[in-house]
Enzyme design. Sequence first.
Site, PDB file in Angstrom:
ATOM      1  N   LEU A 124       0.858  -1.182   0.000  1.00  0.00           N
ATOM      2  CA  LEU A 124       0.000   0.000   0.000  1.00  0.00           C
ATOM      3  C   LEU A 124       0.892   1.228   0.000  1.00  0.00           C
ATOM      4  CD1 LEU A 124      -2.743  -0.940   2.653  1.00  0.00           C
ATOM      5  CD2 LEU A 124      -2.903  -1.116   0.165  1.00  0.00           C
ATOM      6  N   ASP A 125       0.484   2.256  -0.769  1.00  0.00           N
ATOM      7  CA  ASP A 125       1.220   3.516  -0.756  1.00  0.00           C
ATOM      8  C   ASP A 125       1.272   4.066   0.664  1.00  0.00           C
ATOM      9  OD1 ASP A 125       1.298   3.245  -3.493  1.00  0.00           O
ATOM     10  OD2 ASP A 125      -0.266   4.728  -3.888  1.00  0.00           O
ATOM     11  N   GLN A 126       2.274   4.880   0.936  1.00  0.00           N
ATOM     12  CA  GLN A 126       2.462   5.411   2.282  1.00  0.00           C
ATOM     13  C   GLN A 126       1.246   6.190   2.776  1.00  0.00           C
ATOM     14  OE1 GLN A 126       6.229   7.257   2.867  1.00  0.00           O
ATOM     15  NE2 GLN A 126       5.742   8.073   4.888  1.00  0.00           N
ATOM     16  N   THR A 128      -1.866   5.734   1.753  1.00  0.00           N
ATOM     17  CA  THR A 128      -3.082   4.922   1.681  1.00  0.00           C
ATOM     18  C   THR A 128      -3.267   4.166   2.998  1.00  0.00           C
ATOM     19  OG1 THR A 128      -2.817   4.625  -0.705  1.00  0.00           O
ATOM     20  CG2 THR A 128      -4.275   3.085   0.423  1.00  0.00           C
TER      21      THR A 128
END
Length: 276
Positions: A124-126, A128
């Site tokens: 997961l993106d930071q 998100t």
Amino acid sequence: MKFTVAEPFDQMRLREIFKALKLPKKDLHLLNMSKEILVNDEMTTLNHIVKSGDEVVLPLPIEQSQYVPSYRHAHIAYEDDYLAVVYKPKGVKTHPNDLKESNTLMNHVIYTLNVDYVEPIHRLDQETVGLLIVAKHPIVKKILDRMLEDNDIHRIYRAEVNSLLPLKPQTIDQPIGKDKFHPNKRRISPTGQRAITHILDSKLLKEGVCEVHLKLDTGRTHQIRVHLAALGYPVIGDPLYGHSKLRQLKLESYQVRFKHPILQREINVSLDDIKP
């Protein structure tokens, strides 16, 4: 690794079970050469026909993850002997970029679960938030990796965009590559990797704000953010692909659903089920 044979594997050879689970050929070969497989405490081989309820022990080498425990608790949404579904807060990286880092989700998870091995199945993106699947055994990780590749793990995301009307259900099939002018960005590129995002449905939350539910078939970096921006609907709060000056990304990994490879039952976890 020890497991109990589930009902769907009743009267199957061990070899057939691991082939059905798409265990990599290298690992299947190692098991095939092993003389230390136990079924109900008796030595046997992969040719052994098992029954539901049988106890199987596989003589696999012990592997350890290299994450430094953070001494901070992670929120565990689901856990069994083989895997876990964990919650990633906003602003926390999924995993460290080097072994010295100790303030990422995986550092928190290895401390909380108190295990020697734990690895993420996806990222997961930071910015998100939401649900992430981790494996607690290297064999389980390899099986889950194949399941993810074959779209047998359903990942549903929830995003908010600015729109006066709901977005129509559709499939975005556009390759994503690196942006040569911005090292932290990605862009639609004919030379990029194939990326598929499904818009499942959407609804207006208030005037000008639409909630979109999306499903991923691939897991490219910033995939949802790039695809929605390419449609003209960047995620609200996205300073990288939109016009926001605030880092308040309205994007959640909302639900994960899959058939447990070992327990052979449906695992379905959503953010509505937990209170991080």
